[in-house]
Design an enzyme around this catalytic site. Structure first.
Site, PDB file in Angstrom:
ATOM      1  N   ALA A 132      25.325   1.901 -18.486  1.00 15.58           N
ATOM      2  CA  ALA A 132      25.490   1.847 -17.024  1.00 15.58           C
ATOM      3  C   ALA A 132      24.144   1.657 -16.339  1.00 15.58           C
ATOM      4  CB  ALA A 132      26.173   3.122 -16.531  1.00 15.58           C
ATOM      5  N   LYS A 162      15.056  10.388 -19.681  1.00 13.69           N
ATOM      6  CA  LYS A 162      14.385  11.624 -20.099  1.00 13.69           C
ATOM      7  C   LYS A 162      13.890  11.605 -21.529  1.00 13.69           C
ATOM      8  CE  LYS A 162      18.400  14.587 -21.066  1.00 13.69           C
ATOM      9  NZ  LYS A 162      19.080  15.807 -20.614  1.00 13.69           N
ATOM     10  N   TRP A 209      25.333   5.629 -29.521  1.00 12.36           N
ATOM     11  CA  TRP A 209      26.111   6.203 -30.627  1.00 12.36           C
ATOM     12  C   TRP A 209      27.559   5.746 -30.640  1.00 12.36           C
ATOM     13  CZ3 TRP A 209      23.427   8.296 -34.390  1.00 12.36           C
ATOM     14  CH2 TRP A 209      22.127   8.732 -34.098  1.00 12.36           C
ATOM     15  N   GLY A 230      33.476   2.818 -32.098  1.00  9.03           N
ATOM     16  CA  GLY A 230      34.730   2.056 -32.187  1.00  9.03           C
ATOM     17  C   GLY A 230      34.642   0.723 -31.492  1.00  9.03           C
ATOM     18  N   GLU A 264      43.183   0.867 -31.557  1.00 11.06           N
ATOM     19  CA  GLU A 264      42.873   2.295 -31.462  1.00 11.06           C
ATOM     20  C   GLU A 264      44.044   3.031 -30.831  1.00 11.06           C
ATOM     21  OE1 GLU A 264      39.029   3.228 -29.910  1.00 11.06           O
ATOM     22  OE2 GLU A 264      38.023   2.057 -31.455  1.00 11.06           O
ATOM     23  N   ASP A 289      22.854  16.641 -16.441  1.00 10.96           N
ATOM     24  CA  ASP A 289      21.856  16.860 -15.382  1.00 10.96           C
ATOM     25  C   ASP A 289      22.230  16.149 -14.074  1.00 10.96           C
ATOM     26  OD1 ASP A 289      20.430  18.088 -17.468  1.00 10.96           O
ATOM     27  OD2 ASP A 289      19.349  16.241 -17.909  1.00 10.96           O
ATOM     28  N   HIS A 299      37.227  14.876 -29.065  1.00 11.11           N
ATOM     29  CA  HIS A 299      37.564  13.880 -30.086  1.00 11.11           C
ATOM     30  C   HIS A 299      38.148  14.625 -31.270  1.00 11.11           C
ATOM     31  CE1 HIS A 299      37.427  10.517 -32.795  1.00 11.11           C
ATOM     32  NE2 HIS A 299      37.096   9.736 -31.788  1.00 11.11           N
ATOM     33  N   ARG A 359      44.635  11.232 -27.912  1.00  6.79           N
ATOM     34  CA  ARG A 359      43.583  12.088 -28.475  1.00  6.79           C
ATOM     35  C   ARG A 359      43.829  13.574 -28.294  1.00  6.79           C
ATOM     36  NH1 ARG A 359      37.891   8.986 -27.439  1.00  6.79           N
ATOM     37  NH2 ARG A 359      38.327   7.523 -29.093  1.00  6.79           N
ATOM     38  N   HIS A 366      33.706  15.401 -26.457  1.00  9.53           N
ATOM     39  CA  HIS A 366      33.347  13.993 -26.629  1.00  9.53           C
ATOM     40  C   HIS A 366      33.090  13.267 -25.315  1.00  9.53           C
ATOM     41  CE1 HIS A 366      33.109  10.292 -28.802  1.00  9.53           C
ATOM     42  NE2 HIS A 366      34.153   9.764 -28.221  1.00  9.53           N
ATOM     43  N   GLU A 408      29.485   7.416 -17.233  1.00  4.61           N
ATOM     44  CA  GLU A 408      30.163   8.692 -17.532  1.00  4.61           C
ATOM     45  C   GLU A 408      29.857   9.784 -16.509  1.00  4.61           C
ATOM     46  OE1 GLU A 408      30.111   9.719 -21.680  1.00  4.61           O
ATOM     47  OE2 GLU A 408      30.888  11.734 -21.295  1.00  4.61           O
ATOM     48  N   ARG A 421      41.097   9.938 -21.201  1.00  7.00           N
ATOM     49  CA  ARG A 421      40.566   8.582 -21.346  1.00  7.00           C
ATOM     50  C   ARG A 421      41.254   7.843 -22.492  1.00  7.00           C
ATOM     51  NH1 ARG A 421      35.456   6.706 -24.599  1.00  7.00           N
ATOM     52  NH2 ARG A 421      36.302   8.274 -25.961  1.00  7.00           N
ATOM     53  N   LEU A 449      32.963   2.571 -22.314  1.00  2.87           N
ATOM     54  CA  LEU A 449      31.891   1.568 -22.241  1.00  2.87           C
ATOM     55  C   LEU A 449      32.280   0.518 -21.203  1.00  2.87           C
ATOM     56  CD1 LEU A 449      31.080   1.030 -26.042  1.00  2.87           C
ATOM     57  CD2 LEU A 449      29.548   2.029 -24.341  1.00  2.87           C
TER      58      LEU A 449
HETATM   59  C1  LIG Z   1      29.487   9.382 -30.813  1.00  2.00           C
HETATM   60  C2  LIG Z   1      30.118   8.677 -29.633  1.00  2.00           C
HETATM   61  C3  LIG Z   1      30.962   7.595 -29.849  1.00  2.00           C
HETATM   62  C4  LIG Z   1      31.544   6.922 -28.766  1.00  2.00           C
HETATM   63  N1  LIG Z   1      32.305   5.813 -29.013  1.00  2.00           N
HETATM   64  C5  LIG Z   1      32.775   5.102 -27.963  1.00  2.00           C
HETATM   65  C6  LIG Z   1      33.467   3.876 -28.171  1.00  2.00           C
HETATM   66  O1  LIG Z   1      33.646   3.428 -29.293  1.00  2.00           O
HETATM   67  N2  LIG Z   1      33.911   3.207 -27.069  1.00  2.00           N
HETATM   68  C7  LIG Z   1      33.727   3.652 -25.800  1.00  2.00           C
HETATM   69  O2  LIG Z   1      34.149   3.000 -24.844  1.00  2.00           O
HETATM   70  N3  LIG Z   1      33.052   4.800 -25.580  1.00  2.00           N
HETATM   71  C8  LIG Z   1      32.568   5.521 -26.616  1.00  2.00           C
HETATM   72  N4  LIG Z   1      31.877   6.677 -26.386  1.00  2.00           N
HETATM   73  C9  LIG Z   1      31.616   7.067 -24.998  1.00  2.00           C
HETATM   74  C10 LIG Z   1      30.544   6.161 -24.428  1.00  2.00           C
HETATM   75  O3  LIG Z   1      29.534   5.988 -25.391  1.00  2.00           O
HETATM   76  C11 LIG Z   1      29.929   6.726 -23.160  1.00  2.00           C
HETATM   77  O4  LIG Z   1      30.911   7.164 -22.278  1.00  2.00           O
HETATM   78  C12 LIG Z   1      29.087   5.673 -22.471  1.00  2.00           C
HETATM   79  O5  LIG Z   1      28.155   5.161 -23.391  1.00  2.00           O
HETATM   80  C13 LIG Z   1      28.396   6.260 -21.267  1.00  2.00           C
HETATM   81  O6  LIG Z   1      27.394   5.377 -20.848  1.00  2.00           O
HETATM   82  P1  LIG Z   1      26.434   5.815 -19.671  1.00  2.00           P
HETATM   83  O7  LIG Z   1      25.470   4.691 -19.481  1.00  2.00           O
HETATM   84  O8  LIG Z   1      27.216   6.274 -18.530  1.00  2.00           O
HETATM   85  O9  LIG Z   1      25.680   7.109 -20.234  1.00  2.00           O
HETATM   86  P2  LIG Z   1      24.719   7.321 -21.561  1.00  2.00           P
HETATM   87  O10 LIG Z   1      24.894   6.159 -22.444  1.00  2.00           O
HETATM   88  O11 LIG Z   1      25.038   8.643 -22.044  1.00  2.00           O
HETATM   89  O12 LIG Z   1      23.284   7.266 -20.913  1.00  2.00           O
HETATM   90  C14 LIG Z   1      22.803   8.343 -20.134  1.00  2.00           C
HETATM   91  C15 LIG Z   1      21.311   8.182 -19.981  1.00  2.00           C
HETATM   92  O13 LIG Z   1      20.810   9.108 -19.024  1.00  2.00           O
HETATM   93  C16 LIG Z   1      19.634   9.735 -19.514  1.00  2.00           C
HETATM   94  N5  LIG Z   1      19.514  11.029 -18.833  1.00  2.00           N
HETATM   95  C17 LIG Z   1      20.374  12.066 -18.854  1.00  2.00           C
HETATM   96  N6  LIG Z   1      19.900  13.074 -18.088  1.00  2.00           N
HETATM   97  C18 LIG Z   1      18.715  12.660 -17.572  1.00  2.00           C
HETATM   98  C19 LIG Z   1      17.741  13.261 -16.742  1.00  2.00           C
HETATM   99  N7  LIG Z   1      17.856  14.514 -16.268  1.00  2.00           N
HETATM  100  N8  LIG Z   1      16.653  12.536 -16.417  1.00  2.00           N
HETATM  101  C20 LIG Z   1      16.463  11.282 -16.899  1.00  2.00           C
HETATM  102  N9  LIG Z   1      17.352  10.669 -17.708  1.00  2.00           N
HETATM  103  C21 LIG Z   1      18.463  11.353 -18.042  1.00  2.00           C
HETATM  104  C22 LIG Z   1      19.902   9.837 -21.010  1.00  2.00           C
HETATM  105  O14 LIG Z   1      18.730  10.056 -21.733  1.00  2.00           O
HETATM  106  C23 LIG Z   1      20.526   8.463 -21.257  1.00  2.00           C
HETATM  107  O15 LIG Z   1      19.529   7.480 -21.376  1.00  2.00           O
HETATM  108  C24 LIG Z   1      31.292   7.362 -27.450  1.00  2.00           C
HETATM  109  C25 LIG Z   1      30.453   8.450 -27.233  1.00  2.00           C
HETATM  110  C26 LIG Z   1      29.863   9.103 -28.314  1.00  2.00           C
HETATM  111  C27 LIG Z   1      28.957  10.265 -28.058  1.00  2.00           C
END
Ligand SMILES: Cc1cc2nc3c(=O)[nH]c(=O)nc-3n(C[C@H](O)[C@H](O)[C@H](O)COP(=O)(O)OP(=O)(O)OC[C@H]3O[C@@H](n4cnc5c(N)ncnc54)[C@H](O)[C@@H]3O)c2cc1C
Length: 518
Positions: free
Chosen positions: A15, A34, A44, A47, A112, A206, A227, A271, A332, A356, A367, A373
């Site tokens: 995002a 961070k 990580w 799927g 899935e 945070d 999960h 799930r 999860h 997220e 979800r 993603l």
């Molecule tokens: C093991 C695993 C498997 C998954 N598999 C799938 C899948 O197959 N398909 C799917 O759709 N979803 C999957 N998900 C869920 C999906 O990965 C996440 O919902 C999605 O990646 C969220 O993206 P995001 O950019 O919102 O947050 P994130 O990718 O979590 O990024 C958050 C960022 O914010 C930073 N951050 C956090 N707090 C602070 C702070 N205080 N100051 C500065 N930076 C900060 C973190 O370091 C990170 O860089 C999975 C999740 C996990 C954990």
């Protein structure tokens, strides 16, 4: 370059990277993260990413599957946007260079749980998130974006009810105030509120806690997805749903399947149903792990289709091609978060939330696998569109979707309970796991809330600030779980185990802000 203003993006998962990349040509963008840039939940994800792009599929079917999983709580408009704009955004990812896997010259796809069609794209087998993350990081490195790694976003700066910047804790341990016209929170979820989680260490909520302190509205926080299948070994490594999609089955300690008795879709039931089924089976077995049997898929297939899981199993001395592996449910994905409209606008002017950290209402009470993603991608893109197109005329006008009124949360300082220093984050995580986890009841939730409100966290290290954030969010989650006197989606209460039409609306929380941070 005609730069129209300053934007701070917090977080470098899908995002944050998409928002920063999209806005980098028109704005001065600072990305704060961070840890190292690639560290995120995104990295990580295994799927894949769901989208209705195949000829035998349709947007209407993707919408219907998403709404069904959401158990009557989805925001229909947001779901429609997710599913209809998803295919174009996938093409954008391909243009940016994400190497989605192919089979016979076409994009490969997986099935899935709770999807009526195989529509989940993957990359490098089960390294979809890593492929997306690294592709976007490479693109960002070439863009005009200032990246501040190892910089902890601490609090939002407010003036006259508007966000005007961000207070960060630098790598050197100093507070620094960054001014900006707008802040986009893309800081992900809070898996570390719970003892067992698939999330990396950075997922401590945070951004959501910061938004709550600034007076933003939170919604749907009682809905946390567990999960069903993570390795029941240190590190709680995720074993993707796609493994069950390919035909792996769950076995009890005696080697018998048990999910067939609990749901017609057995291992591919939603799930929450599978996670509860496993938790019940584990309790019946005295706490020992349930087994996932993927042996019939064959060693070659497992190594090729799921290379990360294969390596994780081998690294822990397990040979999953020959024997079933021990698994446990784990926290999860958080469906709730900072309440936004379908453009990422929060209830505070100048503050946006995408991915997220946000609650668009797309996921409702649960979800659909591989929709997160996609949500991060689609809504970060839209947020950038809005900011680009109407930078001078934003205002939060939306009443995004049905709510049952806004509930005021007490300020931490208003609690009457005697305050006890919380010395160990694990205490908090254990309480949340045992009482506010897969199965809940009103009596224990009430006691847990009293306990949570008696704790306080002091200290200004990153770790203590994270724990303080987790505590604030644990209080809000427990309060919401106590308030919702029914079971729905991922929220299951054994003292009111049915869904009720009276509760088919979001619970929205807000804290009245009396002191501004600037
Ligand atoms: C093991 C695993 C498997 C998954 N598999 C799938 C899948 O197959 N398909 C799917 O759709 N979803 C999957 N998900 C869920 C999906 O990965 C996440 O919902 C999605 O990646 C969220 O993206 P995001 O950019 O919102 O947050 P994130 O990718 O979590 O990024 C958050 C960022 O914010 C930073 N951050 C956090 N707090 C602070 C702070 N205080 N100051 C500065 N930076 C900060 C973190 O370091 C990170 O860089 C999975 C999740 C996990 C954990």
């Amino acid at each position: 370059m005609n730069q129209q203003g300053n934007i701070i993006v917090v977080g470098s998962g899908i995002a944050g990277l998409i928002a920063a990349l999209r806005l980098s040509s028109g704005f001065r963008v600072t990305l704060v993260t961070k840890s190292e840039i690639a560290e995120s939940n995104t990295r990580w994800a295994q799927g894949g990413i769901a989208a209705a792009i195949f000829p035998d599929d349709s947007i209407a079917e993707h919408v219907a599957d998403t709404m069904r999983a959401g158990a009557g709580m989805c925001n229909r408009e947001a779901v429609h946007i997710l599913c209809s704009e998803g295919p174009a955004r996938i093409k954008d990812l391909i243009r940016l260079g994400v190497p989605f896997d192919e089979r016979d010259g076409n994009l490969a796809r997986g099935l899935e749980a709770a999807h009526s069609r195989a529509r989940v794209l993957h990359a490098q087998g089960d390294a979809t998130g890593l492929s997306i993350e690294m592709t976007l990081v490479r693109a960002l490195r070439k863009a005009d974006v200032e990246v501040l790694e190892h910089t902890f976003a601490r609090d939002l700066l407010l003036h006259n009810g508007r966000v005007i910047g961000l207070r960060v804790l630098t790598e050197n341990g100093e507070d620094r105030d960054l001014r900006s016209d707008h802040v986009i929170l893309a800081s992900g979820g809070a898996g570390h509120m719970y003892l067992h989680t698939t999330n990396p260490a950075s997922a401590t909520g945070d951004g959501i806690a910061m938004a709550l302190r600034a007076g933003a509205q939170l919604a749907d926080v009682e809905f946390y997805q567990f999960h069903p299948t993570a390795l029941a070994l240190p590190g709680t490594f995720l074993v993707s749903e796609a493994v069950r999609g390919e035909g792996a089955v769950l076995l009890d300690a005696n080697g018998h399947r048990f999910m067939e008795m609990l749901h017609p879709d057995a291992e591919l039931a939603p799930r929450d149903v599978v996670a509860r089924g496993i938790a019940m089976q584990m309790a019946a077995q005295g706490g020992s792990a349930v087994l996932l049997d993927a042996t019939k898929l064959g060693g070659d297939f497992l190594a090729r289709r799921f290379p990360s899981i294969d390596a994780a199993c081998r690294g822990r001395g397990l040979n999953w091609a020959d024997e079933p592996i021990p698994i446990t449910p784990a926290a999860h994905y958080w469906m709730g978060g900072v309440r936004t409209d379908v453009w990422g606008r929060t209830s505070i002017p100048g503050l946006f939330a995408v991915g997220e950290v946000a609650c668009t209402g797309v996921h409702g009470a649960n979800r659909l696998a591989s929709n997160s993603l996609l949500e991060s991608l689609v809504f970060a893109w839209r947020c950038a569109d809005l900011i680009e197109e109407s930078s001078s005329t934003w205002s939060y006008t939306a009443e995004p979707y049905g709510i049952g009124g806004v509930i005021d949360l007490p300020m931490a300082s208003e609690s009457f309970a005697p305050q006890i220093q919380l010395s160990d984050r694990k205490q908090l995580q254990s309480l949340m796991w045992n009482v506010v986890g897969i199965e809940r009841n009103g009596y224990d939730l009430g006691n847990a809330l009293t306990q949570l409100e008696s704790w306080q966290v002091e200290g200004t290290t990153v770790s203590s600030l994270e724990t303080a954030n987790l505590l604030e969010l644990a209080q809000a989650t427990t309060r919401a779980a106590l308030a919702r006197r029914e079971s729905r989606g991922a929220h299951y209460r054994n003292d009111c185990s049915e869904s009720s039409p009276d509760w088919q609306h979001s619970l929205v929380f807000q804290r009245q802000v009396t002191v501004e941070c600037s």
